[in-house]
Design a protein around this motif. Sequence first.
Motif, mmCIF file in Angstrom:
data_model
loop_
_atom_site.group_PDB
_atom_site.id
_atom_site.type_symbol
_atom_site.label_atom_id
_atom_site.label_comp_id
_atom_site.label_asym_id
_atom_site.label_seq_id
_atom_site.Cartn_x
_atom_site.Cartn_y
_atom_site.Cartn_z
ATOM 1 N N TYR A 126 0.835 -1.205 0.000
ATOM 2 C CA TYR A 126 0.000 0.000 0.000
ATOM 3 C C TYR A 126 0.872 1.258 0.000
ATOM 4 O O TYR A 126 0.623 2.196 -0.745
ATOM 5 C CB TYR A 126 -0.932 0.006 1.209
ATOM 6 C CG TYR A 126 -1.810 1.232 1.263
ATOM 7 C CD1 TYR A 126 -2.997 1.280 0.548
ATOM 8 C CD2 TYR A 126 -1.434 2.344 2.010
ATOM 9 C CE1 TYR A 126 -3.793 2.414 0.573
ATOM 10 C CE2 TYR A 126 -2.229 3.481 2.045
ATOM 11 C CZ TYR A 126 -3.403 3.505 1.325
ATOM 12 O OH TYR A 126 -4.186 4.633 1.345
ATOM 13 N N LYS A 127 1.913 1.259 0.843
ATOM 14 C CA LYS A 127 2.824 2.410 0.898
ATOM 15 C C LYS A 127 3.519 2.604 -0.440
ATOM 16 O O LYS A 127 3.635 3.727 -0.931
ATOM 17 C CB LYS A 127 3.856 2.224 2.012
ATOM 18 C CG LYS A 127 3.286 2.387 3.394
ATOM 19 C CD LYS A 127 4.351 2.174 4.460
ATOM 20 C CE LYS A 127 3.769 2.291 5.857
ATOM 21 N NZ LYS A 127 4.783 2.057 6.901
ATOM 22 N N SER B 55 1.132 3.984 -2.964
ATOM 23 C CA SER B 55 0.925 5.420 -2.726
ATOM 24 C C SER B 55 2.040 6.241 -3.368
ATOM 25 O O SER B 55 1.795 7.268 -3.992
ATOM 26 C CB SER B 55 0.930 5.692 -1.233
ATOM 27 O OG SER B 55 -0.329 6.006 -0.772
#
Length: 67
Positions: free
Chosen positions: A25-26, A29
């Motif tokens: 997810y990071k 992003s």
Amino acid sequence: MEELEQLVARMEAGELPLEASVAAYKRGSELVKFCAGQLDKVDSQVKLLEGDMLKPFNAADAAGGDD
């Protein structure tokens, strides 16, 4: 974009354990921010092909402005 698509597919398929999902997810992003920045750069450099010349896009010309 390809890396981002692969991350999303793996996350949606539930292939990643929780810790790996958070890391993905990071990373996703970061990739989204990078892609958005690239699109902004390209957007500011849009060119029109006119005859054999490339010239910067001018919204007034496209709208039928004075020449």
